[in-house]
Scaffold this active site. Structure first.
Site, PDB file in Angstrom:
ATOM      1  N   HIS A 368       0.799  -1.224   0.000  1.00 50.29           N
ATOM      2  CA  HIS A 368       0.000   0.000   0.000  1.00 50.29           C
ATOM      3  C   HIS A 368       0.822   1.259   0.000  1.00 50.29           C
ATOM      4  O   HIS A 368       0.389   2.284  -0.505  1.00 50.29           O
ATOM      5  CB  HIS A 368      -1.050  -0.040   1.108  1.00 50.29           C
ATOM      6  CG  HIS A 368      -2.201  -0.866   0.652  1.00 50.29           C
ATOM      7  ND1 HIS A 368      -2.229  -2.228   0.846  1.00 50.29           N
ATOM      8  CD2 HIS A 368      -3.277  -0.551  -0.075  1.00 50.29           C
ATOM      9  CE1 HIS A 368      -3.314  -2.696   0.259  1.00 50.29           C
ATOM     10  NE2 HIS A 368      -3.965  -1.707  -0.301  1.00 50.29           N
ATOM     11  N   CYS A 681      -9.629  -3.103 -11.796  1.00 43.97           N
ATOM     12  CA  CYS A 681      -9.119  -1.929 -11.073  1.00 43.97           C
ATOM     13  C   CYS A 681      -7.825  -2.206 -10.330  1.00 43.97           C
ATOM     14  O   CYS A 681      -7.337  -1.368  -9.590  1.00 43.97           O
ATOM     15  CB  CYS A 681     -10.172  -1.373 -10.124  1.00 43.97           C
ATOM     16  SG  CYS A 681     -10.555  -2.484  -8.766  1.00 43.97           S
TER      17      CYS A 681
HETATM   18  C1  PEP Z   1      -6.808  -5.254  -5.754  1.00 46.31           C
HETATM   19  O1  PEP Z   1      -6.716  -6.113  -4.878  1.00 46.31           O
HETATM   20  O2  PEP Z   1      -6.457  -5.428  -6.926  1.00 46.31           O
HETATM   21  C2  PEP Z   1      -7.323  -3.919  -5.418  1.00 46.31           C
HETATM   22  C3  PEP Z   1      -7.569  -3.032  -6.354  1.00 46.31           C
HETATM   23  O3  PEP Z   1      -7.501  -3.643  -4.106  1.00 46.31           O
HETATM   24  P1  PEP Z   1      -6.340  -3.261  -3.092  1.00 46.31           P
HETATM   25  O4  PEP Z   1      -5.068  -3.068  -3.875  1.00 46.31           O
HETATM   26  O5  PEP Z   1      -6.754  -2.006  -2.411  1.00 46.31           O
HETATM   27  O6  PEP Z   1      -6.311  -4.435  -2.178  1.00 46.31           O
END
Ligand code: PEP
Ligand code: MG
Length: 754
Positions: A368, A681
């Site tokens: 993140h 996404c």
């Molecule tokens: C994913 O897991 O691809 C996603 C878009 O969510 P995050 O990266 O916030 O877990």
């Protein structure tokens, strides 16, 4: 060979050095006395001190044994000769036959040809080289470890003297914020693209020791034991207060076990203190010794242990000095933050207007911190080995995300080239900006939905800049992570309503809280799964803590206040979870109706497809959703059983592997005929080659970080989708080869901009 006892010798020497200093004679006399004392103590015919001067030059400042006329005349570049080598690598050298060493550089003015053996150590302060201390002998003498350590101890004292301007006038010394060592290139991996240049700021800054020579050895031993005990207590308290299994604390515990209970390490510190150093200088010496011995190792396990020891050393130094660091002067205008690893909240603590780039020793592209950095458009290079021990605060650093490199203390011409690259990038951006108002449609007129991912209010400015169709993924957890307590409904509603205001009618998909895993809330103490990515996270927490999820849904309805609203539930693994979440939404809709709040003009409900099991539940799932958004970041880690946050495994599996694409193709073929929208996404959607593959298998909506919109739009506008689909379908029937290279060739042949 005669030497004092190992402990009494250096201790006596330190005392004499201190007495010399106290006499308040001139710097020149002090230096002459220092080299005389050291030569005497070490039974060496020569002792010399070289000081690093502006322009990377090591100048002979004092000598006992070499021609006195060489003082201030003999100069060596960093990296030149044995003295230059010691400075360049910041590590000691002890050679019985120095003249046969390939690095030996003969300087006739010194008269050193008669001296065969040499031992030298860098004069280091807070890890930065200030000079070199050398002894030489006529005989081919083997200097032993203890002798080198004695020299290191003396070098520590000299470092403090140099830093305090007591030996050399400060303007004669290389400025501390200047270049101290040779330029260096460290290869890592790209976590975020882009190139930046700035000055190094250590995320956990090194502590500068002010007091090196002890007044009372017994008292210093006690201070060391007390500091050790109190660090031990801190750790015990942390272990009690938190779950012992959670990563950070376990690491601290392990570091602790390894070193505090390691008699060898403890003995080293105690010996260093017994030689006349203060407790803090002793702790630093013990660390420098280990770093000298292990610092060159490329073994990841050893490197890891070394950074653990650095952590413990820092904790002890903080305790012992009661100080935080030597950077109290504030953050530079152009910072490159260097850390072992970092959470997204920690990154956001830095002033965005000054932050140019980030370098991590660990980290992976899907962590993140990388996602937040991408949103902030900050280049990040991760997995840069031992960068923390090679960089000094204030060093010029180039973070080259594009070629996954970090340049430390680059030369002037490299700096110029980097500025040129930064300009070229700005130029490309202008080119993408020119695409802003053109539709994201392929050459054969397939219109693609091009959306943006966001998670902070400041991201919203990019909506206008990029001309994106809307926000395909609004990660609501980021504001939760940077606060010290749970935001109430009003605070949440205010935020979501601002997001909708700024979107100004363009669709926004809010994802409900996706905490857990690597997204830790400081005020929710209940995490601590052994396997957090597959543990209690996202919708699982939402359903177990329905009041929390309901408050968030309430805030969303309140924020929409009659405007269209799109809600997405993360990490759905079973249809029943979606149904339960929908029931909570119904309850909130009822509540809103009862209170006379206008219903959203259009309410869309969707899920994130991140857990592979959902692929076999689509028939029962699809009637209950308006859209399915594929989170490839998580899907990949579950599909390949490879932790997205674990640097060792996260890069093993290619996003263009036929396994993933076939699965996605299967899902698309199920979802689209049901009249349900399918979006991708995950980070994959923002990379042109990957986006090409996704369009080719039937995806028509993509959501990505703002910086990716221009390049992906350029790709789309140069693509003939009919050709691409035929090409990819046939490639997917081939044996299991990653498609990357084949797609690159396709793009080159068909003038697709990737
Ligand atoms: C994913 O897991 O691809 C996603 C878009 O969510 P995050 O990266 O916030 O877990
Ligand atoms: Mg996810």
């Amino acid at each position: 060979m005669e030497r004092g006892t190992p402990l009494a010798g250096p201790r006596m020497l330190l005392k004499r050095l201190r007495d010399t200093m106290a006499r308040g004679v001139s710097a020149e006399e002090t230096l002459a006395e220092v080299v005389r004392l050291v030569a005497n103590e070490m039974v060496a015919e020569v002792c010399s001190i070289y000081i690093l001067r502006a322009g990377e030059v090591l100048e002979l400042f004092a000598t006992q044994g070499l021609n006195p006329s060489a003082v201030h005349r003999t100069r060596l570049r960093v990296g030149e000769g044995l003295v230059g080598d010691i400075a360049a690598h910041g590590r000691p050298l002890a050679l019985a036959d120095a003249q046969s060493h390939p690095q030996f550089a003969y300087r006739p003015e010194t008269g050193e040809e008669v001296f065969h053996s040499l031992a030298g150590v860098p004069i280091l302060r807070a890890g930065r080289v200030l000079g070199v201390l050398v002894v030489q002998n006529r005989t081919r003498r083997q200097y032993d470890e203890e002798e080198v350590e004695t020299l290191q101890t003396i070098a520590m004292v000299l470092a403090e003297m140099v830093a305090a301007g007591r030996l050399v006038s400060p303007n004669e010394v290389q400025q501390v914020d200047g270049i101290g060592l040779l330029p260096l290139r460290v290869d890592g991996v790209q976590l975020t693209s882009g190139v930046a240049i700035g000055r190094a700021v250590l995320h956990e800054p090194r502590i500068v020791i002010q007091r090196v020579v002890a007044e009372d050895v017994g008292a210093e031993q006690e201070r060391f034991e007390e500091a050790l005990a109190s660090v031990r207590e801190d750790v015990d308290r942390m272990l009690e207060a938190h779950d012992m299994q959670s990563g950070e604390h376990r690491e601290v515990l392990e570091t602790f076990r390894m070193f505090v209970d390691d008699r060898g390490w403890r003995e080293r510190v105690r010996e260093a203190i017994a030689s006349g150093l203060t407790a803090e200088a002793g702790v630093q010496r013990a660390f420098d010794d280990v770093r000298t011995r292990l610092g060159q190792s490329t073994d990841p396990y050893i490197r890891e242990r070394l950074s653990d020891l650095q952590d413990l050393t820092n904790r002890l130094l903080l305790r012992l000095t009661g100080r935080t660091n030597g950077e109290s002067g504030g953050q530079p205008e152009d910072m490159v933050v260097i850390a072992r690893d970092m959470g997204p909240a920690e990154l956001l603590d830095y002033d965005r207007s000054r932050l140019r780039g980030v370098v991590l020793e660990e980290g992976s592209a899907l962590s993140h911190v990388a996602i937040v950095a991408r949103a902030l458009d900050i280049p990040v290079v991760g997995r840069a080995p031992s960068v923390l021990s090679r960089v000094e605060p204030g060093d010029t650093i180039v973070v080259d995300g594009d070629s996954a490199q970090v340049l430390v203390r680059p030369s002037e011409d490299v700096v110029q080239t980097i500025y040129a690259a930064i300009d070229a990038r700005a130029e490309r951006r202008r080119k993408y900006a020119a695409l802003r108002d053109l539709p994201p449609a392929t050459r054969d007129q397939a219109r693609v939905g091009l959306y943006m991912n966001a998670g902070l209010l400041i991201d919203m400015q990019h909506l206008e800049e990029t001309g994106a169709d809307g926000i395909g993924l609004y990660r609501t957890e980021i504001p939760f992570m940077v606060r010290s307590e749970f935001p109430d409904v009003e605070a949440q509603a205010w935020l979501y309503s601002r997001v909708l205001d700024i979107a100004d009618g363009r669709p926004v998909t809010f994802r409900t809280l996706d905490v857990g895993g690597d997204k830790v809330l400081p005020y929710v103490d209940a995490f601590g799964d052994e396997n957090p990515a597959m543990g209690w996270r996202a919708i699982r927490i939402g359903l177990d803590r329905p009041a929390m999820l309901r408050r968030q849904l309430r805030a969303m309805l309140q924020a929409a206040n009659g405007r269209p609203l799109s809600i997405m539930f993360p990490m759905i693994a079973d249809v029943s979870e979606l149904l339960a979440a929908r029931r909570l939404l119904e309850l909130e809709l009822d509540r809103a109706r009862r209170r006379g709040l206008p219903e959203p003009e259009r309410l869309r409900v969707g899920i994130m497809f991140e857990v592979p099991a959902l692929a076999w539940q689509l028939d029962s799932l699809l009637p209950h959703v308006d859209f399915v958004s594929v989170g490839t970041n998580d899907l990949m880690q579950f599909l390949f059983a490879a932790d997205r946050g674990n640097a060792r495994v996260s890069a093993r599996y290619d996003t263009l592997s036929p396994a993933l694409l076939r699965l996605l193709h299967f899902v698309v073929e199920k979802v689209r005929p049901a009249g349900v929208e399918i979006t991708v996404c995950g980070e994959m959607a923002g990379r042109p080659v990957e986006a090409l593959a996704l369009l080719a298998i039937g995806v028509r909506t993509l959501s990505m970080s703002p910086g990716a919109i221009g390049p992906v739009k350029a790709m789309i506008r140069s693509l003939d989708l009919t050709e691409a689909s035929a090409f990819v379908s046939s490639a997917l029937t081939q044996p299991d080869r990653p498609l990357r290279e084949t797609l690159r060739l396709f793009a080159a042949d068909h003038a697709v901009e990737i």
